[in-house]
Design a protein around this motif. Structure first.
Motif, mmCIF file in Angstrom:
data_model
loop_
_atom_site.group_PDB
_atom_site.id
_atom_site.type_symbol
_atom_site.label_atom_id
_atom_site.label_comp_id
_atom_site.label_asym_id
_atom_site.label_seq_id
_atom_site.Cartn_x
_atom_site.Cartn_y
_atom_site.Cartn_z
ATOM 1 N N TYR A 155 0.837 -1.203 0.000
ATOM 2 C CA TYR A 155 0.000 0.000 0.000
ATOM 3 C C TYR A 155 0.874 1.257 0.000
ATOM 4 N N LEU A 156 1.920 1.234 0.808
ATOM 5 C CA LEU A 156 2.809 2.388 0.900
ATOM 6 C C LEU A 156 3.483 2.665 -0.439
ATOM 7 N N PHE A 157 4.046 1.628 -1.044
ATOM 8 C CA PHE A 157 4.768 1.830 -2.303
ATOM 9 C C PHE A 157 3.838 2.254 -3.436
ATOM 10 N N ASN A 158 2.605 1.720 -3.458
ATOM 11 C CA ASN A 158 1.635 2.157 -4.468
ATOM 12 C C ASN A 158 1.272 3.629 -4.260
ATOM 13 N N SER A 159 1.176 4.045 -3.001
ATOM 14 C CA SER A 159 0.864 5.449 -2.696
ATOM 15 C C SER A 159 2.003 6.361 -3.110
ATOM 16 N N ILE A 160 3.241 5.905 -2.919
ATOM 17 C CA ILE A 160 4.404 6.697 -3.337
ATOM 18 C C ILE A 160 4.411 6.857 -4.851
ATOM 19 N N ARG A 161 4.139 5.775 -5.565
ATOM 20 C CA ARG A 161 4.093 5.856 -7.031
ATOM 21 C C ARG A 161 2.976 6.829 -7.485
ATOM 22 N N ALA A 162 1.851 6.807 -6.792
ATOM 23 C CA ALA A 162 0.764 7.719 -7.129
ATOM 24 C C ALA A 162 1.168 9.183 -6.905
ATOM 25 N N LEU A 163 1.888 9.416 -5.819
ATOM 26 C CA LEU A 163 2.391 10.772 -5.544
ATOM 27 C C LEU A 163 3.369 11.215 -6.625
ATOM 28 N N LEU A 164 4.215 10.311 -7.075
ATOM 29 C CA LEU A 164 5.205 10.654 -8.094
ATOM 30 C C LEU A 164 4.554 10.972 -9.441
ATOM 31 N N ARG A 165 3.371 10.403 -9.662
ATOM 32 C CA ARG A 165 2.702 10.603 -10.949
ATOM 33 C C ARG A 165 1.814 11.846 -10.970
#
Length: 200
Positions: free
Chosen positions: A186-196
């Motif tokens: 969940y954390l890593f998916n959220s980080i990727r979403a922030l980066l996009r």
């Protein structure tokens, strides 16, 4: 070769930092006095003010040191691996920081929600761009090279670090809302979403 005066000054500062780190990882900062820190360090109270204006200034310095240590090690590991994509590289860096915090609950407890403060507090100083420990120019450069053009890249990094430190603290130490192994995805998916987001 350093003069004896400079060497003694550095030794006193090191003693002060070591004493403060020990006390601040075992007690709340509100319960610690400057006298207690200097007594534990074995130096005169007046010496404290040669380096720091108050105990919170000292705490912020220690947080910045610890944050720099974590991020320097993460960058070293990144350089040793062939991570091509920007998002993968940022996730790798964050995962490295998390692994270090998992192995060192004392550091995790000390940093708590202050990882972003440790990175961003030097932005206001004139020399922050020349600071070899500063991750901001590295993040900006990596983003631009990968074609990620942000309106405000510092905000993106700030949010990633805030999210990471909050999730790590609650999940690693308290299993809230889940044990960390279960929340990592969940954390890593959220980080990727922030980066996009905000990519222009």
């Amino acid at each position: 070769m350093k003069s004896k005066v400079l060497q003694k000054k550095e030794e006193k500062k090191e003693k002060l930092l070591a004493a403060a780190f020990y006390l601040m990882t075992h007690k709340n900062i509100q319960d610690i006095s400057i006298s207690e820190i200097t007594s534990y360090a074995g130096i005169a109270k007046g010496t404290f003010y040669l380096y720091f204006k108050d105990k919170y200034d000292l705490r912020d310095f220690l947080v910045a040191m610890e944050s720099a240590r974590l991020l320097d090690e993460a960058r070293r590991q990144l350089e040793e691996n062939d991570i091509r994509g920007f998002e993968d590289a940022i996730v790798f860096l964050i995962n490295s920081v998390i692994s270090q915090l998992e192995d060192n609950p004392v550091a995790l407890n000390f940093i708590r929600h202050n990882l972003s403060r440790g990175v961003f507090q030097n932005v206001l100083s004139k020399s922050w761009q020349e600071d070899p420990h500063n991750i901001l120019p590295v993040f900006r450069s990596m983003a631009l090279e990968a074609g990620y053009h942000y309106k405000n890249p510092d905000v993106i990094l700030f949010m990633i670090l805030e999210l990471t430190s909050s999730v790590c603290y609650n999940s690693i130490l308290h299993d809230i809302p889940l044990p960390f192994r279960d929340i990592k995805t969940y954390l890593f998916n959220s980080i990727r979403a922030l980066l996009r987001q905000e990519v222009q």
